[in-house]
Design a protein around this motif. Structure first.
Motif, mmCIF file in Angstrom:
data_model
loop_
_atom_site.group_PDB
_atom_site.id
_atom_site.type_symbol
_atom_site.label_atom_id
_atom_site.label_comp_id
_atom_site.label_asym_id
_atom_site.label_seq_id
_atom_site.Cartn_x
_atom_site.Cartn_y
_atom_site.Cartn_z
ATOM 1 N N GLN A 248 0.837 -1.194 0.000
ATOM 2 C CA GLN A 248 0.000 0.000 0.000
ATOM 3 C C GLN A 248 0.875 1.248 0.000
ATOM 4 O OE1 GLN A 248 -2.264 0.564 3.567
ATOM 5 N NE2 GLN A 248 -3.690 2.012 2.631
ATOM 6 N N LYS A 249 0.522 2.188 -0.852
ATOM 7 C CA LYS A 249 1.283 3.433 -0.906
ATOM 8 C C LYS A 249 0.968 4.286 0.317
ATOM 9 C CE LYS A 249 0.288 4.951 -5.164
ATOM 10 N NZ LYS A 249 0.426 5.812 -6.378
ATOM 11 N N ILE A 250 1.982 4.988 0.814
ATOM 12 C CA ILE A 250 1.791 5.917 1.934
ATOM 13 C C ILE A 250 0.930 7.085 1.463
ATOM 14 C CG2 ILE A 250 2.974 7.583 3.437
ATOM 15 C CD1 ILE A 250 5.332 5.695 3.524
ATOM 16 N N LYS A 251 0.005 7.502 2.329
ATOM 17 C CA LYS A 251 -0.845 8.658 2.030
ATOM 18 C C LYS A 251 -0.363 9.854 2.846
ATOM 19 C CE LYS A 251 -5.016 5.987 0.969
ATOM 20 N NZ LYS A 251 -6.449 5.772 1.324
ATOM 21 N N ILE A 252 0.038 10.891 2.146
ATOM 22 C CA ILE A 252 0.577 12.093 2.799
ATOM 23 C C ILE A 252 -0.294 13.300 2.453
ATOM 24 C CG2 ILE A 252 2.536 13.673 2.980
ATOM 25 C CD1 ILE A 252 4.383 11.367 2.363
ATOM 26 N N LEU A 253 -0.717 14.004 3.479
ATOM 27 C CA LEU A 253 -1.416 15.270 3.284
ATOM 28 C C LEU A 253 -0.398 16.400 3.415
ATOM 29 C CD1 LEU A 253 -3.912 17.134 3.039
ATOM 30 C CD2 LEU A 253 -4.133 16.980 5.543
ATOM 31 N N ILE A 254 -0.198 17.142 2.342
ATOM 32 C CA ILE A 254 0.684 18.310 2.365
ATOM 33 C C ILE A 254 -0.170 19.555 2.571
ATOM 34 C CG2 ILE A 254 2.178 19.783 0.942
ATOM 35 C CD1 ILE A 254 3.380 17.300 -0.245
ATOM 36 N N ILE A 255 0.266 20.406 3.500
ATOM 37 C CA ILE A 255 -0.473 21.635 3.788
ATOM 38 C C ILE A 255 0.428 22.835 3.528
ATOM 39 C CG2 ILE A 255 -1.830 22.913 5.489
ATOM 40 C CD1 ILE A 255 -2.178 20.354 7.057
ATOM 41 N N THR A 256 -0.101 23.793 2.780
ATOM 42 C CA THR A 256 0.580 25.073 2.565
ATOM 43 C C THR A 256 -0.463 26.177 2.578
ATOM 44 O OG1 THR A 256 1.879 26.411 1.012
ATOM 45 C CG2 THR A 256 0.516 24.693 0.053
ATOM 46 N N SER A 257 -0.153 27.273 3.214
ATOM 47 C CA SER A 257 -1.110 28.389 3.267
ATOM 48 C C SER A 257 -0.914 29.352 2.105
ATOM 49 C CB SER A 257 -0.997 29.138 4.596
ATOM 50 O OG SER A 257 0.305 29.671 4.759
ATOM 51 N N ARG A 258 -0.044 28.979 1.166
ATOM 52 C CA ARG A 258 0.160 29.754 -0.058
ATOM 53 C C ARG A 258 0.252 28.797 -1.240
ATOM 54 N NH1 ARG A 258 5.299 32.841 -0.312
ATOM 55 N NH2 ARG A 258 4.372 33.412 -2.309
ATOM 56 N N ALA A 259 -0.371 29.203 -2.358
ATOM 57 C CA ALA A 259 -0.220 28.443 -3.602
ATOM 58 C C ALA A 259 -0.010 29.404 -4.761
ATOM 59 C CB ALA A 259 -1.448 27.562 -3.832
ATOM 60 N N ASP A 260 0.436 30.634 -4.423
ATOM 61 C CA ASP A 260 0.765 31.615 -5.455
ATOM 62 C C ASP A 260 2.230 31.454 -5.826
ATOM 63 O OD1 ASP A 260 1.676 32.454 -2.993
ATOM 64 O OD2 ASP A 260 1.043 34.538 -3.210
ATOM 65 N N PHE A 261 2.784 32.416 -6.549
ATOM 66 C CA PHE A 261 4.186 32.330 -6.946
ATOM 67 C C PHE A 261 5.089 32.451 -5.720
ATOM 68 C CE2 PHE A 261 2.182 33.504 -10.934
ATOM 69 C CZ PHE A 261 2.875 32.731 -11.853
ATOM 70 N N GLY A 262 6.059 31.554 -5.618
ATOM 71 C CA GLY A 262 6.988 31.588 -4.498
ATOM 72 C C GLY A 262 7.767 30.292 -4.411
ATOM 73 N N GLY A 263 8.865 30.336 -3.680
ATOM 74 C CA GLY A 263 9.742 29.172 -3.571
ATOM 75 C C GLY A 263 9.087 27.986 -2.891
ATOM 76 N N GLY A 264 8.325 28.241 -1.805
ATOM 77 C CA GLY A 264 7.662 27.155 -1.080
ATOM 78 C C GLY A 264 6.670 26.391 -1.937
ATOM 79 N N PRO A 265 5.677 27.080 -2.549
ATOM 80 C CA PRO A 265 4.731 26.385 -3.420
ATOM 81 C C PRO A 265 5.398 25.671 -4.601
ATOM 82 C CG PRO A 265 3.860 28.537 -2.804
ATOM 83 C CD PRO A 265 5.273 28.487 -2.310
ATOM 84 N N GLU B 255 -9.423 23.076 -0.203
ATOM 85 C CA GLU B 255 -9.163 24.508 -0.211
ATOM 86 C C GLU B 255 -9.169 25.061 1.210
ATOM 87 O OE1 GLU B 255 -11.062 28.670 -1.971
ATOM 88 O OE2 GLU B 255 -11.810 26.739 -2.695
ATOM 89 N N ILE B 256 -8.139 25.820 1.565
ATOM 90 C CA ILE B 256 -8.064 26.521 2.845
ATOM 91 C C ILE B 256 -7.775 28.000 2.571
ATOM 92 C CG2 ILE B 256 -7.316 24.480 4.149
ATOM 93 C CD1 ILE B 256 -4.445 25.584 4.063
ATOM 94 N N PRO B 257 -7.966 28.886 3.553
ATOM 95 C CA PRO B 257 -7.739 30.320 3.304
ATOM 96 C C PRO B 257 -6.268 30.647 3.036
ATOM 97 C CG PRO B 257 -9.026 29.967 5.305
ATOM 98 C CD PRO B 257 -8.485 28.641 4.905
ATOM 99 N N HIS B 258 -6.059 31.716 2.289
ATOM 100 C CA HIS B 258 -4.703 32.196 1.990
ATOM 101 C C HIS B 258 -4.110 32.877 3.224
ATOM 102 C CE1 HIS B 258 -1.475 33.902 -0.564
ATOM 103 N NE2 HIS B 258 -1.565 34.928 0.239
ATOM 104 N N ARG B 259 -3.102 32.236 3.806
ATOM 105 C CA ARG B 259 -2.312 32.777 4.920
ATOM 106 C C ARG B 259 -3.185 33.214 6.103
ATOM 107 N NH1 ARG B 259 2.578 36.448 2.838
ATOM 108 N NH2 ARG B 259 3.435 35.631 4.791
ATOM 109 N N LYS B 260 -4.247 32.468 6.357
ATOM 110 C CA LYS B 260 -5.105 32.730 7.515
ATOM 111 C C LYS B 260 -5.485 31.406 8.153
ATOM 112 C CE LYS B 260 -7.269 37.018 5.862
ATOM 113 N NZ LYS B 260 -8.542 37.656 5.439
ATOM 114 N N PHE B 261 -5.547 31.412 9.492
ATOM 115 C CA PHE B 261 -5.982 30.207 10.200
ATOM 116 C C PHE B 261 -7.473 30.297 10.472
ATOM 117 C CE2 PHE B 261 -7.032 27.948 14.108
ATOM 118 C CZ PHE B 261 -6.623 26.659 13.761
#
Length: 329
Positions: free
Chosen positions: A5-22, A63-69
């Protein structure tokens, strides 16, 4: 034959615009999607929300908010983790890190956290204390921390955010296109100096103004242009400063682009003015294209650039030094 069974990983990022992290996340899931079942929690930002969706499928993106908790989105993610039998939660950046560690405390699923820079230098004393206090509490619910450079790892340890036994250093990487490499031309009409930036405190784009003035004083006939790829909250203010500093003929804003390789290979050199970095993808991409690098001697940059070996590091408080390196090239 037994199927694993493949491992299931949830990746979370509060940004998906242009940038090194995304962009780093996009490279990860693109490369490992055949081996790992990925799900993504991120804002509906351009361009990476759609790019992530094409790889993992719309059923595996939340979908989660942009840079807000938001507690309502936290509860949504709790349901998602339980329903989809997620094995690992991996957050990128401080905003996403709040979601991941709280999710771990509610679900019992192990959380990994990648910092992508310790962004506290712009905070006042009390805000900095609060941030460090929260990080130390969240560290109790973090299985492993990932730093992207030695400098970042050292800073995490110095700030006592986490036990060093929990910290793993994994440097950022990029795909290299061997067909897209700089071909130097000594007969250039305009020397294009390129930078990939975000108009905010950390990227410190305002440092380009005194650097340009130093270049102009060194040689008024030196025909150059500083081309900036990027966007950000301070862009409008920066544009006004270009006008007030009478540098409209020298500083050009090129906007945001997904593929910057053609611009890189047609440039003269790359400059970074950052106050700090995690692991600077823009610098790495420029190096891969064969561009000379001129960068501030700060965390992240100094992990990649070795002064007088594969680039030049300059004192962030000495724009003349940066100009001297450009003229030297």
């Amino acid at each position: 034959m037994i199927e694993h069974q493949k491992i299931k990983i949830l990746i979370i990022t509060s940004r998906a615009d242009f940038g090194g992290g995304p962009k780093h996340i996009y490279s990860l899931i693109k490369e490992l999607n055949s081996k790992i079942d990925f799900a993504i929690a991120c804002p509906k930002d351009y361009p990476y929300f759609d790019l992530y969706s094409k790889i993992v499928g719309f059923d595996n993106i939340v979908e989660i908010p942009h840079r807000k908790f938001s507690f309502s989105y936290l509860f949504l993610l709790i349901k998602f983790v339980k329903k989809n039998n997620i094995h690992i939660i991996h957050s990128h950046g401080k905003g996403a890190g709040i979601y991941s560690r709280l999710l771990s405390s509610f679900t019992g699923v192990n959380a990994l956290h990648t910092f992508h820079g310790i962004h506290i230098d712009q905070y006042n004393f009390l805000t900095r204390l609060l941030y460090l206090f929260i990080e130390k509490i969240l560290a109790l619910f973090t299985k492993r921390f990932i730093t992207v450079s030695d400098s970042e790892k050292d800073r995490v340890i110095k700030l006592k955010i986490a036990d060093k036994k929990k910290i793993i250093k994994i440097e950022n990487g990029i795909e290299i296109d061997k067909n897209k490499v700089v071909k130097f031309n000594s007969d250039l009409n305009v020397y294009n100096i390129i930078t990939v930036s975000r108009f905010d405190f950390a990227k410190n784009s305002d440092l380009l103004f005194p650097i340009c003035k130093e270049l102009n004083s060194f040689d008024p006939k030196f025909n150059y242009a500083v081309n900036i790829l990027g966007d950000g909250e301070l862009k409008d203010i920066f544009e006004q400063k270009i006008i007030s500093n009478e540098l409209t003929d020298k500083i050009k804003l090129l906007g945001t682009q997904i593929d910057i390789s053609d611009i890189l290979i047609n440039s003269f050199c790359y400059i970074s003015t950052s106050k700090w970095e995690g692991m600077p993808l823009g610098v790495i991409e420029a190096m891969a294209a064969g561009l000379p690098i001129i960068a501030t001697n700060v965390l992240g940059n100094k992990d990649v650039v070795k002064n007088n070996v594969n680039g030049f590091l300059f004192d962030i408080n000495n724009p003349r030094e940066a100009a001297e390196y450009i003229i030297k090239l």
